[in-house]
Design a protein around this motif. Structure first.
Motif, PDB file in Angstrom:
ATOM      1  N   PHE A  86       0.804  -1.233   0.000  1.00 33.80           N
ATOM      2  CA  PHE A  86       0.000   0.000   0.000  1.00 33.80           C
ATOM      3  C   PHE A  86       0.837   1.284   0.000  1.00 33.80           C
ATOM      4  CE2 PHE A  86       0.237  -1.444   4.473  1.00 33.80           C
ATOM      5  CZ  PHE A  86       0.802  -0.335   5.084  1.00 33.80           C
ATOM      6  N   SER A  87       2.074   1.246   0.433  1.00 29.14           N
ATOM      7  CA  SER A  87       2.876   2.466   0.460  1.00 29.14           C
ATOM      8  C   SER A  87       3.242   2.904  -0.952  1.00 29.14           C
ATOM      9  CB  SER A  87       4.164   2.240   1.276  1.00 29.14           C
ATOM     10  OG  SER A  87       3.876   2.057   2.631  1.00 29.14           O
ATOM     11  N   TRP A  88       3.326   4.221  -1.129  1.00 27.11           N
ATOM     12  CA  TRP A  88       3.642   4.783  -2.447  1.00 27.11           C
ATOM     13  C   TRP A  88       5.079   4.455  -2.834  1.00 27.11           C
ATOM     14  CZ3 TRP A  88       7.112   8.525  -4.214  1.00 27.11           C
ATOM     15  CH2 TRP A  88       6.878   9.001  -5.512  1.00 27.11           C
ATOM     16  N   VAL A  89       5.264   4.104  -4.097  1.00 25.81           N
ATOM     17  CA  VAL A  89       6.579   3.744  -4.625  1.00 25.81           C
ATOM     18  C   VAL A  89       6.969   4.727  -5.716  1.00 25.81           C
ATOM     19  CG1 VAL A  89       7.954   1.985  -5.819  1.00 25.81           C
ATOM     20  CG2 VAL A  89       6.256   1.295  -4.099  1.00 25.81           C
ATOM     21  N   GLY A  90       8.177   5.297  -5.595  1.00 30.41           N
ATOM     22  CA  GLY A  90       8.676   6.236  -6.596  1.00 30.41           C
ATOM     23  C   GLY A  90      10.118   5.934  -6.949  1.00 30.41           C
ATOM     24  N   GLY A  91      10.822   6.946  -7.443  1.00 31.14           N
ATOM     25  CA  GLY A  91      12.185   6.713  -7.899  1.00 31.14           C
ATOM     26  C   GLY A  91      12.180   5.798  -9.093  1.00 31.14           C
ATOM     27  N   ASN A  92      13.121   4.888  -9.134  1.00 31.09           N
ATOM     28  CA  ASN A  92      13.159   3.858 -10.168  1.00 31.09           C
ATOM     29  C   ASN A  92      12.499   2.599  -9.612  1.00 31.09           C
ATOM     30  OD1 ASN A  92      13.735   1.864 -12.005  1.00 31.09           O
ATOM     31  ND2 ASN A  92      15.908   2.316 -12.181  1.00 31.09           N
ATOM     32  N   PRO A  93      11.268   2.292 -10.052  1.00 28.44           N
ATOM     33  CA  PRO A  93      10.562   1.119  -9.487  1.00 28.44           C
ATOM     34  C   PRO A  93      11.322  -0.188  -9.666  1.00 28.44           C
ATOM     35  CG  PRO A  93       9.059   2.497 -10.754  1.00 28.44           C
ATOM     36  CD  PRO A  93      10.448   2.999 -11.044  1.00 28.44           C
ATOM     37  N   ASP A  94      12.229  -0.229 -10.652  1.00 23.73           N
ATOM     38  CA  ASP A  94      13.020  -1.438 -10.894  1.00 23.73           C
ATOM     39  C   ASP A  94      14.444  -1.300 -10.367  1.00 23.73           C
ATOM     40  OD1 ASP A  94      10.889  -2.708 -12.327  1.00 23.73           O
ATOM     41  OD2 ASP A  94      11.370  -1.448 -14.053  1.00 23.73           O
ATOM     42  N   GLY A  95      14.677  -0.336  -9.478  1.00 23.58           N
ATOM     43  CA  GLY A  95      16.023  -0.106  -8.957  1.00 23.58           C
ATOM     44  C   GLY A  95      16.581  -1.306  -8.218  1.00 23.58           C
ATOM     45  N   ASP A  96      17.904  -1.356  -8.147  1.00 20.48           N
ATOM     46  CA  ASP A  96      18.558  -2.505  -7.508  1.00 20.48           C
ATOM     47  C   ASP A  96      18.657  -2.353  -5.996  1.00 20.48           C
ATOM     48  OD1 ASP A  96      20.485  -0.490  -7.422  1.00 20.48           O
ATOM     49  OD2 ASP A  96      22.155  -1.887  -7.673  1.00 20.48           O
ATOM     50  N   ILE A  97      18.270  -1.180  -5.482  1.00 18.41           N
ATOM     51  CA  ILE A  97      18.294  -0.946  -4.042  1.00 18.41           C
ATOM     52  C   ILE A  97      17.097  -0.068  -3.688  1.00 18.41           C
ATOM     53  CG2 ILE A  97      19.730   1.139  -4.169  1.00 18.41           C
ATOM     54  CD1 ILE A  97      21.183   0.161  -1.673  1.00 18.41           C
ATOM     55  N   THR A  98      16.526  -0.289  -2.497  1.00 19.23           N
ATOM     56  CA  THR A  98      15.329   0.449  -2.083  1.00 19.23           C
ATOM     57  C   THR A  98      15.642   1.374  -0.918  1.00 19.23           C
ATOM     58  OG1 THR A  98      13.812  -1.301  -2.809  1.00 19.23           O
ATOM     59  CG2 THR A  98      12.992   0.231  -1.167  1.00 19.23           C
ATOM     60  N   LEU A  99      15.148   2.601  -1.028  1.00 15.43           N
ATOM     61  CA  LEU A  99      15.211   3.576   0.055  1.00 15.43           C
ATOM     62  C   LEU A  99      13.810   3.733   0.621  1.00 15.43           C
ATOM     63  CD1 LEU A  99      16.658   5.880   1.660  1.00 15.43           C
ATOM     64  CD2 LEU A  99      15.942   7.423  -0.198  1.00 15.43           C
ATOM     65  N   VAL A 100      13.636   3.422   1.892  1.00 16.99           N
ATOM     66  CA  VAL A 100      12.354   3.584   2.571  1.00 16.99           C
ATOM     67  C   VAL A 100      12.455   4.812   3.478  1.00 16.99           C
ATOM     68  CG1 VAL A 100      10.655   2.534   4.121  1.00 16.99           C
ATOM     69  CG2 VAL A 100      11.986   1.089   2.551  1.00 16.99           C
ATOM     70  N   GLU A 101      11.446   5.684   3.397  1.00 16.08           N
ATOM     71  CA  GLU A 101      11.447   6.876   4.235  1.00 16.08           C
ATOM     72  C   GLU A 101      10.207   6.904   5.122  1.00 16.08           C
ATOM     73  OE1 GLU A 101      11.536  11.785   4.045  1.00 16.08           O
ATOM     74  OE2 GLU A 101      11.329  10.628   2.193  1.00 16.08           O
ATOM     75  N   PHE A 102      10.416   6.904   6.432  1.00 12.70           N
ATOM     76  CA  PHE A 102       9.348   7.137   7.394  1.00 12.70           C
ATOM     77  C   PHE A 102       9.289   8.642   7.619  1.00 12.70           C
ATOM     78  CE2 PHE A 102      10.340   2.747   8.029  1.00 12.70           C
ATOM     79  CZ  PHE A 102       9.205   2.141   8.547  1.00 12.70           C
TER      80      PHE A 102
END
Length: 252
Positions: A86-102
């Motif tokens: 349910f959380s919004w996903v941006g940046g490069n959706p197929d990126g090799d690394i994920t940044l999560v921001e609270f």
């Protein structure tokens, strides 16, 4: 006496490397303990840098232990962190690394982080961003998050991104009236969004994110998870880039 000459050296070793087994304080009589205490005091007064060195080493060990514990927390909660559905996903959706921001819309450091995150996503080009709505700064924060989440449900991801950015820039009092004006200004259906704000689905998403934050021992915003690393607080783009590069290097 051997004790007189050994005390400073033994003290230095014990402060830096841990307890010295050859030194048994329990085996000393009261006079020897008093003499040893005097020698310790004399040594520290003459060599105060030993205390600083010991404190620095202790801080390094504590920081390493906390980082290792945070990595374990990230690993144990990876699915909810990176793909909760349910959380919004941006940046490069197929990126090799994920940044999560609270984040919290009323958080000054979250606002300062906006250009830093944008720069990181643009210059790296291979990072996926997940935004976690984590309102912890009062009723205005909760109202703002409900509005943003409701916008996503009613109008989709692009509209959420617009509202997300608008709320981070907004500095006035948050109310149904001001939120309606934001929606109308963006060409969105304000009636539908306001009506959806108190839905069970919106409430549940906020509750799930709060429960996740509690498991991760997150108490402030912004807090980031970058790959396997927990970043507790505001960082500049180049610092996050260095951490991202390190995470990639660990993967080989």
């Amino acid at each position: 006496m051997i004790l007189r000459h050994a005390a400073p050296a033994l003290l230095g070793l014990s402060l830096i490397a841990g307890p010295v087994q050859a030194l048994d304080l329990n085996a000393m009589n009261e006079a020897e303990k008093a003499e040893f205490g005097a020698q310790v005091r004399e040594y520290l007064l003459e060599n105060p840098e030993v205390i600083i060195e010991a404190i620095n080493i202790l801080e390094q060990r504590n920081a390493a232990a906390e980082a290792a514990a945070d990595k374990d927390l990230v690993a144990a909660n990876a699915s909810e962190l990176f793909d909760d559905g349910f959380s919004w996903v941006g940046g490069n959706p197929d990126g090799d690394i994920t940044l999560v921001e609270f984040m919290d819309y009323r958080c000054g450091y979250c606002r300062r982080a906006i250009p830093e995150v944008a720069e990181l996503l643009e210059t790296d080009g291979n990072i996926r961003l997940v935004v976690k709505e984590f309102p912890i700064l009062g009723d205005a924060s909760v109202l703002s998050s409900r509005f943003a989440i409701a916008t996503k449900h009613v109008a989709g991801d692009d509209a959420y991104r617009q509202v997300h950015d608008a709320l981070l820039e907004f500095s006035g009092d948050v109310s149904d009236v001001t939120l309606r004006r934001i929606a109308d200004g963006l060409g969105l259906d304000s009636d539908a969004i306001i009506a959806a704000m108190d839905s069970d689905q919106v409430t549940e998403e906020i509750a799930q994110t709060r429960a996740l934050a509690q498991r991760l021992k997150i108490t402030g915003t912004p807090t980031f998870v970058l790959g396997t690393e927990m970043l507790r607080g505001y960082l500049k783009a180049d610092q996050m880039q260095e951490i991202a590069d390190g995470v990639r290097a660990e993967r080989g």
